[in-house]
Design a protein around this motif. Structure first.
Motif, short mmCIF file in Angstrom:
data_model
loop_
_atom_site.label_atom_id
_atom_site.label_comp_id
_atom_site.label_asym_id
_atom_site.label_seq_id
_atom_site.Cartn_x
_atom_site.Cartn_y
_atom_site.Cartn_z
N LEU A 1 0.84 -1.21 0.00
CA LEU A 1 0.00 0.00 0.00
C LEU A 1 0.87 1.25 0.00
O LEU A 1 0.65 2.19 -0.77
CB LEU A 1 -0.89 0.01 1.24
CG LEU A 1 -2.29 -0.59 1.06
CD1 LEU A 1 -3.04 -0.60 2.37
CD2 LEU A 1 -3.04 0.23 0.01
N PHE A 2 1.91 1.23 0.84
CA PHE A 2 2.80 2.39 0.92
C PHE A 2 3.47 2.66 -0.43
O PHE A 2 3.49 3.79 -0.91
CB PHE A 2 3.85 2.14 2.01
CG PHE A 2 4.84 3.25 2.13
CD1 PHE A 2 6.15 3.12 1.65
CD2 PHE A 2 4.48 4.47 2.69
CE1 PHE A 2 7.04 4.16 1.73
CE2 PHE A 2 5.38 5.52 2.78
CZ PHE A 2 6.67 5.36 2.30
N THR A 3 3.99 1.62 -1.01
CA THR A 3 4.68 1.82 -2.30
C THR A 3 3.71 2.33 -3.37
O THR A 3 4.06 3.19 -4.18
CB THR A 3 5.32 0.53 -2.81
OG1 THR A 3 4.38 -0.54 -2.64
CG2 THR A 3 6.60 0.20 -2.08
N ILE A 4 2.50 1.82 -3.34
CA ILE A 4 1.52 2.28 -4.34
C ILE A 4 1.26 3.78 -4.16
O ILE A 4 1.29 4.55 -5.13
CB ILE A 4 0.21 1.48 -4.23
CG1 ILE A 4 0.43 0.04 -4.77
CG2 ILE A 4 -0.92 2.15 -5.00
CD1 ILE A 4 -0.69 -0.89 -4.46
N GLY A 5 1.07 4.17 -2.90
CA GLY A 5 0.83 5.59 -2.64
C GLY A 5 1.99 6.43 -3.09
O GLY A 5 1.83 7.47 -3.76
N ALA A 6 3.21 5.97 -2.73
CA ALA A 6 4.40 6.74 -3.10
C ALA A 6 4.52 6.87 -4.62
O ALA A 6 4.83 7.94 -5.15
CB ALA A 6 5.63 6.04 -2.54
N SER A 7 4.27 5.78 -5.29
CA SER A 7 4.41 5.83 -6.77
C SER A 7 3.37 6.76 -7.37
O SER A 7 3.66 7.49 -8.32
CB SER A 7 4.30 4.43 -7.37
OG SER A 7 3.06 3.87 -7.03
N ILE A 8 2.17 6.75 -6.84
CA ILE A 8 1.15 7.68 -7.36
C ILE A 8 1.59 9.12 -7.16
O ILE A 8 1.52 9.96 -8.07
CB ILE A 8 -0.21 7.42 -6.68
CG1 ILE A 8 -0.82 6.10 -7.19
CG2 ILE A 8 -1.19 8.57 -6.95
CD1 ILE A 8 -2.04 5.67 -6.43
N GLY A 9 2.12 9.41 -5.95
CA GLY A 9 2.61 10.77 -5.69
C GLY A 9 3.71 11.14 -6.66
O GLY A 9 3.72 12.25 -7.22
N LEU A 10 4.64 10.22 -6.86
CA LEU A 10 5.76 10.48 -7.78
C LEU A 10 5.24 10.80 -9.17
O LEU A 10 5.71 11.74 -9.83
CB LEU A 10 6.66 9.25 -7.85
CG LEU A 10 8.06 9.43 -7.24
CD1 LEU A 10 8.71 8.07 -7.06
CD2 LEU A 10 8.91 10.33 -8.12
N ALA A 11 4.28 9.98 -9.60
CA ALA A 11 3.74 10.17 -10.95
C ALA A 11 3.13 11.56 -11.07
O ALA A 11 3.34 12.27 -12.07
CB ALA A 11 2.70 9.10 -11.25
N PHE A 12 2.37 11.97 -10.06
CA PHE A 12 1.76 13.30 -10.08
C PHE A 12 2.81 14.39 -10.17
O PHE A 12 2.72 15.32 -10.96
CB PHE A 12 0.90 13.52 -8.83
CG PHE A 12 -0.54 13.18 -9.07
CD1 PHE A 12 -1.30 13.96 -9.94
CD2 PHE A 12 -1.15 12.10 -8.43
CE1 PHE A 12 -2.63 13.64 -10.17
CE2 PHE A 12 -2.47 11.79 -8.66
CZ PHE A 12 -3.21 12.56 -9.54
N GLY A 13 3.85 14.24 -9.32
CA GLY A 13 4.93 15.22 -9.34
C GLY A 13 5.57 15.33 -10.71
O GLY A 13 5.79 16.44 -11.22
N LEU A 14 5.84 14.21 -11.29
CA LEU A 14 6.47 14.20 -12.63
C LEU A 14 5.58 14.91 -13.63
O LEU A 14 6.05 15.74 -14.42
CB LEU A 14 6.70 12.76 -13.08
CG LEU A 14 8.10 12.19 -12.80
CD1 LEU A 14 8.15 10.73 -13.20
CD2 LEU A 14 9.16 13.00 -13.55
N ALA A 15 4.29 14.57 -13.59
CA ALA A 15 3.35 15.17 -14.54
C ALA A 15 3.34 16.67 -14.37
O ALA A 15 3.36 17.43 -15.36
CB ALA A 15 1.96 14.58 -14.33
N LEU A 16 3.33 17.14 -13.13
CA LEU A 16 3.31 18.58 -12.85
C LEU A 16 4.55 19.25 -13.42
O LEU A 16 4.48 20.28 -14.09
CB LEU A 16 3.22 18.78 -11.33
CG LEU A 16 2.57 20.09 -10.88
CD1 LEU A 16 1.09 20.06 -11.20
CD2 LEU A 16 2.81 20.33 -9.38
N GLY A 17 5.71 18.59 -13.12
CA GLY A 17 6.98 19.15 -13.61
C GLY A 17 6.98 19.24 -15.13
O GLY A 17 7.35 20.28 -15.71
N LEU A 18 6.53 18.20 -15.77
CA LEU A 18 6.48 18.20 -17.24
C LEU A 18 5.59 19.31 -17.75
O LEU A 18 5.94 20.05 -18.65
CB LEU A 18 5.96 16.85 -17.74
CG LEU A 18 7.02 15.78 -17.97
CD1 LEU A 18 6.37 14.48 -18.37
CD2 LEU A 18 8.01 16.24 -19.05
N GLY A 19 4.40 19.42 -17.11
CA GLY A 19 3.44 20.45 -17.53
C GLY A 19 4.05 21.83 -17.40
O GLY A 19 3.92 22.67 -18.30
#
Lengths: 332, 150
Positions: free
Chosen positions: B128-146
């Motif tokens: 569960l922790f890793t899933i949450g962390a990966s979702i957060g990472l993905a969001f961060g990446l998307a934001l940075g790209l945007g």
């Protein structure tokens, strides 16, 4: 370690209550798919009918669709399962089912011929046993598979095509023949014209000769009184006549030679050259090279693996090439 | 007694073609063919669309069977002998048997499942922790790209 997912057939096999039955089901479905002129519903009903005793406990639909896709991996898996788990009696019964399924309507399709052979090998059934089984089940002996990669097969199965082809070839031949005849007629006309001309020329010559003779006779009569002179004149006339006759002969000979020379020997030469694939004017070295090449290409030993007919054709071709070469070597 | 005394020839292989060759390729290959008997066969079989369809179907089945036989070690079985130059015989394949592979995969799946069952409690949390962390990472990446694009 493989990361591949389980294929539909693997899942089916894992869920099945009897793996052998599931595998047999797929092999029978494979045979059914290659039956011709059967609807999908009929196939499924037939499969259900044959496998009523099976204990697999799953639907037939997925098996049929796998068989339709000709999924080689699934078929291989089924074959392995069947080979691993089958006793002698069971394998005979599977082959029995496969033969009935394949020959319900009496006709064994070519595809199924090969598939049944494969199943017999897989189930370790000897050809003798297989053919007696086949004979018992269908009432007909098992014939060897026909070969649709040959012309002969289509001569039996699609005679219309060959009839059409033969008709076309015949029409083309007739056209060629007509053209040839026309050419020949033209040639004959030309020859006749030439002959007429010659005849006219000869007649003219003869008339001239007659006139001369008449004149000479007149002279003779006039010169009756002058015997000595006449004798001398006669001698000269005779000499002249002889000379003239000789000349006439020479002319005729020349004409005959002219008529023959352009037709016979050079024509044979060009034909011989054409056999070797050369044009007139080739020298001896060319001829020798062409002969070597053609002899290599058409030597009957090259066709030793072919039919007797092929070998015979090749040897006649080779004979023609050789005689053309011999002729050219003698005459050039 | 051999039943398949004359196994079908592979015309494509003999003309150095592939089964999906176009009509033009077939025509030129047929014209180039030095063997007159083979040329006539190829003209009849491959030159006519219906003949070629029928031939292709059988060709597919027989080459499939050739492959199956190679994998199952049945290349020299009684029903596959006859013509010495059998066009559809392949050299024996050393690929692993499908059945062994299936058993390997099933046992792997079973061991994974058992492990999952054994470590159910703690590992669920970690997962569960890793899933949450990966979702957060993905969001961060998307934001940075945007941001970088915008």
């Amino acid at each position: 370690m493989s990361i591949a997912r389980f294929s539909p057939f693997e899942l089916l096999l894992l869920k099945s209550r009897s793996q052998v039955d599931t595998a047999t089901l797929l092999l029978l479905a494979w045979v059914l798919v290659h039956r011709q002129q059967v609807s999908e519903g009929q196939r499924r009903r037939r499969l259900a009918q044959v496998t009523a005793q099976f204990r697999h406990g799953h639907e037939l639909g997925p098996v049929m669709s796998i068989a339709h896709n000709q999924d080689l991996q699934a078929i291989q898996l089924a074959a392995e399962v069947v080979r691993k788990e089958c006793s002698n009696e069971r394998s005979l019964s599977i082959l029995y089912q496969a033969i009935t399924v394949a020959t319900d309507d009496g006709e064994l399709s070519l595809n199924n011929h090969y598939i049944l052979g494969f199943l017999a090998d897989l189930l370790n059934v000897t050809p003798a046993t297989f053919s007696t089984l086949f004979h018992e089940l269908t009432g007909k002996p098992l014939q060897s598979a026909e070969d649709p990669s040959r012309d002969a097969y289509w001569q039996v199965h699609d005679p219309e095509y060959h009839a059409r082809k033969a008709r076309d070839a015949h029409a083309a031949e007739q056209k060629a023949k007509e053209a040839e005849e026309r050419q020949r007629a033209n040639k004959e006309q030309q020859q006749q014209k030439q002959q007429n001309k010659q005849r006219q020329q000869e007649e003219a010559h003869r008339e001239k000769a007659k006139q001369e003779q008449a004149k000479q006779e007149q002279n003779k009569r006039e010169q009756d009184k002058q015997q000595e002179r006449r004798k001398r004149q006669e001698q000269t006339q005779q000499q002249e006549r002889q000379r003239w006759q000789q000349e006439q002969k020479r002319q005729e000979e020349a004409r005959r030679q002219q008529r023959e020379r352009p037709s016979s020997p050079p024509d044979r030469n060009t034909r011989a050259l054409a056999v070797l694939g050369l044009t007139p004017g080739a020298n001896r070295a060319d001829i020798r090279r062409a002969y070597r090449r053609m002899a290599q290409l058409h030597h009957p030993d090259r066709f030793y693996s072919g039919s007797e007919h092929q070998i015979a054709l090749a040897s006649t071709r080779f004979q023609r090439i050789k005689s053309a070469y011999d002729y050219l070597m003698q005459n050039t | 007694m051999s039943i398949d005394s004359n196994i079908m020839r592979d015309l494509y292989q003999r003309l150095t073609l592939t089964p999906d060759a176009s009509d033009q390729e077939i025509n030129s290959a047929v014209a180039r063919c030095p063997n007159s008997a083979l040329r006539q066969d190829a003209e009849t079989v491959l030159g006519v669309a219906e003949h070629r369809d029928a031939y292709n179907k059988l060709h597919k089945t027989v080459s499939d069977i050739g492959q199956l036989r190679a994998r199952l070690g049945l290349t020299h079985a009684a029903h596959w002998q006859g013509d010495v130059a059998n066009d559809f015989s392949l050299p024996p394949d050393h690929a692993i048997s499908r059945h062994d592979e299936l058993i390997d995969r099933v046992s792997l799946a079973v061991s994974l499942y058992n492990r999952w069952r054994r470590f159910k409690g703690p590992w669920l949390l970690v997962a569960l922790f890793t899933i949450g962390a990966s979702i957060g990472l993905a969001f961060g990446l998307a934001l940075g790209l945007g941001l970088s694009i915008g």
